[in-house]
Design a protein around this motif. Structure first.
Motif, mmCIF file in Angstrom:
data_model
loop_
_atom_site.group_PDB
_atom_site.id
_atom_site.type_symbol
_atom_site.label_atom_id
_atom_site.label_comp_id
_atom_site.label_asym_id
_atom_site.label_seq_id
_atom_site.Cartn_x
_atom_site.Cartn_y
_atom_site.Cartn_z
ATOM 1 N N GLU A 1 -30.708 10.628 16.460
ATOM 2 C CA GLU A 1 -31.905 9.796 16.506
ATOM 3 C C GLU A 1 -32.933 10.312 15.514
ATOM 4 O O GLU A 1 -33.095 11.524 15.342
ATOM 5 C CB GLU A 1 -32.487 9.789 17.920
ATOM 6 C CG GLU A 1 -33.603 8.790 18.123
ATOM 7 C CD GLU A 1 -34.009 8.683 19.589
ATOM 8 O OE1 GLU A 1 -34.676 7.697 19.945
ATOM 9 O OE2 GLU A 1 -33.650 9.585 20.369
ATOM 10 N N ARG B 1 -37.046 9.998 14.561
ATOM 11 C CA ARG B 1 -38.305 9.583 15.167
ATOM 12 C C ARG B 1 -39.484 10.024 14.305
ATOM 13 O O ARG B 1 -39.474 11.102 13.707
ATOM 14 C CB ARG B 1 -38.474 10.199 16.558
ATOM 15 C CG ARG B 1 -37.480 9.710 17.604
ATOM 16 C CD ARG B 1 -37.710 10.425 18.919
ATOM 17 N NE ARG B 1 -36.847 9.924 19.973
ATOM 18 C CZ ARG B 1 -36.819 10.416 21.207
ATOM 19 N NH1 ARG B 1 -37.595 11.428 21.516
ATOM 20 N NH2 ARG B 1 -36.004 9.893 22.096
ATOM 21 N N SER C 1 -44.845 15.713 19.089
ATOM 22 C CA SER C 1 -44.825 14.582 20.011
ATOM 23 C C SER C 1 -44.409 13.309 19.297
ATOM 24 O O SER C 1 -44.971 12.960 18.256
ATOM 25 C CB SER C 1 -46.205 14.380 20.641
ATOM 26 O OG SER C 1 -46.195 13.273 21.522
ATOM 27 N N SER C 2 -43.406 12.635 19.874
ATOM 28 C CA SER C 2 -42.967 11.338 19.354
ATOM 29 C C SER C 2 -43.715 10.226 20.085
ATOM 30 O O SER C 2 -43.123 9.300 20.637
ATOM 31 C CB SER C 2 -41.451 11.174 19.529
ATOM 32 O OG SER C 2 -40.757 12.171 18.825
ATOM 33 N N GLY D 1 -45.329 10.008 22.966
ATOM 34 C CA GLY D 1 -45.058 9.780 24.371
ATOM 35 C C GLY D 1 -43.598 9.742 24.751
ATOM 36 O O GLY D 1 -43.243 9.992 25.903
ATOM 37 N N GLU D 2 -42.699 9.439 23.819
ATOM 38 C CA GLU D 2 -41.279 9.349 24.148
ATOM 39 C C GLU D 2 -40.648 10.724 24.307
ATOM 40 O O GLU D 2 -39.800 10.942 25.163
ATOM 41 C CB GLU D 2 -40.542 8.559 23.070
ATOM 42 C CG GLU D 2 -40.975 7.104 22.961
ATOM 43 C CD GLU D 2 -40.185 6.360 21.899
ATOM 44 O OE1 GLU D 2 -39.202 6.936 21.393
ATOM 45 O OE2 GLU D 2 -40.549 5.219 21.589
ATOM 46 N N ASP D 3 -41.023 11.653 23.462
ATOM 47 C CA ASP D 3 -40.444 12.994 23.486
ATOM 48 C C ASP D 3 -41.499 13.963 22.985
ATOM 49 O O ASP D 3 -41.930 13.888 21.837
ATOM 50 C CB ASP D 3 -39.187 13.048 22.611
ATOM 51 C CG ASP D 3 -38.456 14.380 22.721
ATOM 52 O OD1 ASP D 3 -39.125 15.423 22.704
ATOM 53 O OD2 ASP D 3 -37.219 14.378 22.822
ATOM 54 N N THR D 4 -41.915 14.882 23.852
ATOM 55 C CA THR D 4 -42.927 15.862 23.492
ATOM 56 C C THR D 4 -42.395 17.261 23.749
ATOM 57 O O THR D 4 -41.894 17.560 24.832
ATOM 58 C CB THR D 4 -44.216 15.657 24.302
ATOM 59 O OG1 THR D 4 -44.763 14.361 24.020
ATOM 60 C CG2 THR D 4 -45.253 16.715 23.950
ATOM 61 N N ASN E 1 -38.670 15.363 27.804
ATOM 62 C CA ASN E 1 -37.509 14.474 27.818
ATOM 63 C C ASN E 1 -36.322 15.177 27.155
ATOM 64 O O ASN E 1 -35.887 14.804 26.074
ATOM 65 C CB ASN E 1 -37.843 13.163 27.099
ATOM 66 C CG ASN E 1 -36.732 12.138 27.221
ATOM 67 O OD1 ASN E 1 -35.921 12.189 28.151
ATOM 68 N ND2 ASN E 1 -36.684 11.200 26.275
#
Length: 253
Positions: free
Chosen positions: A168, A170, A197-198, A200-203, A232
Motif C-alpha cells: 500500500e 499512502r 500519520s496517514s 487518521g487511517e494509520d498513525t 492500525n
C-alpha cells in the motif's frame, strides 16, 4: 558456576567511531545538530551491544548502529543505519533493519528546511519493508549549551510491503520534537518523539527516552527506552505497542 554464567552472559561490544556526540535512535527522530554550531566538518559513530544467556533459558540479542554526518556552513548531510536481532532457544523472535539519509538547510539561526528518506524491514511487526519520504520545515527553538529543543513537520509519502502479503502507498503527515538536556559535563538526557500519520487511517508514534554518559575521552554509554505505537497494525502483528530497552557502548577516536 551459575553466578559465573550469569556474569559472563552479558558482553558489550564496541565498534570504531569518530565521536559520540549524537547517539539518538534514527527511527525516532532523525534531525542532526545545527550545522552552524558544528565544531568540525564530519562526525561519525558506530556502536554495538550484545546480550547472551545460557542454562535453563538460551537467548541472545544483538544491536548495532552507525551514523555519519557532514557539515557545511548552512547545510548538513547525514546517513545512518541500525540493526537489532533477538533469538530465544535458537528461534528468531525479532529482526529489524533500518537505513536512511537526510539533509538540512538553515534559513537563519532558528529556521531550517529538511528532507529525508528511510527504509525499514521489521517482519515480526508485519512489514517486509516500509519506505518513507518526507520534507518540510523545522524550528530550532532552543540552542543553548544546556538545553536544545527542535520541532519540525511536513508532508510525505509511505510505501508498505506487508509480511502477510499485499502492499500500500499512502500520503502522510510527519511531525517530531527533539529535546536534549546537558545535565553535567559528561551526562546528557535525551527525549525524542515522532509521528507519522496517514490522516487518521494509520498513525505511528515513536518515542525514545535516553541517558548518555561519557565514560572518558574515548568511551560513552547510552541507556535508552523506546516505544512504538501503531493504531492500525498489520494483521500479522496485531499488538499496537512495542517497547525496547537497550544499552549501547561506543568507542570514540
Amino acid at each position: 558456576m551459575k553466578v559465573l554464567n550469569k556474569l559472563s552472559a552479558v558482553l558489550l561490544l564496541s565498534a570504531g567511531a569518530f565521536c559520540h556526540q549524537a547517539l539518538a535512535d534514527n527511527t525516532v527522530f532523525t534531525a542532526m545538530d545545527d550545522p552552524s554550531t558544528a565544531k568540525k566538518p564530519f562526525d561519525g559513530s558506530a556502536s554495538a551491544g550484545y546480550l547472551a544467556q545460557t542454562g535453563n533459558t538460551k537467548s541472545s540479542s544483538l544491536t548495532a548502529q552507525t551514523n555519519m554526518t557532514w557539515y557545511q556552513t548552512s547545510m548538513a548531510y547525514s546517513l545512518w543505519g541500525n540493526a537489532a536481532n533477538t533469538s530465544s532457544n535458537d528461534e528468531r523472535s525479532a529482526e529489524t533493519y533500518n537505513i536512511g539519509g537526510r539533509t538540512r538547510y538553515n534559513l537563519n539561526s532558528f529556521d531550517y528546511l529538511f528532507g529525508q528518506a528511510s527504509w525499514l524491514s521489521d517482519r515480526f511487526n508485519g512489514y517486509d519493508s516500509r519506505d518513507v519520504l518526507t520534507a518540510g520545515y523545522g524550528r530550532q527553538i532552543l540552542n543553548g549549551p544546556i538545553h536544545s529543543l527542535r520541532a519540525e513537520f511536513g508532508p510525505g509519502v509511505r510505501y508498505d510491503d506487508f509480511h502477510d502479503g499485499g502492499s500500500e502507498t499512502r500520503a502522510l503527515g510527519y511531525g517530531a520534537l527533539s529535546y536534549q538536556w546537558q545535565l553535567t559535563d559528561n551526562t546528557k538526557f535525551i527525549q525524542g518523539v515522532s509521528v507519522l500519520s496517514s490522516f487518521g487511517e494509520d498513525t505511528t508514534i515513536n518515542s525514545e527516552t535516553g541517558l548518555q554518559v561519557g565514560i572518558n575521552d574515548h568511551f560513552a554509554l547510552k541507556l535508552a527506552y523506546n516505544v512504538t505505537w501503531n493504531n492500525n497494525p498489520p494483521e500479522s502483528a496485531p499488538d499496537r505497542t512495542d517497547t525496547r530497552t537497550s544499552i549501547m557502548l561506543t568507542y570514540a577516536m
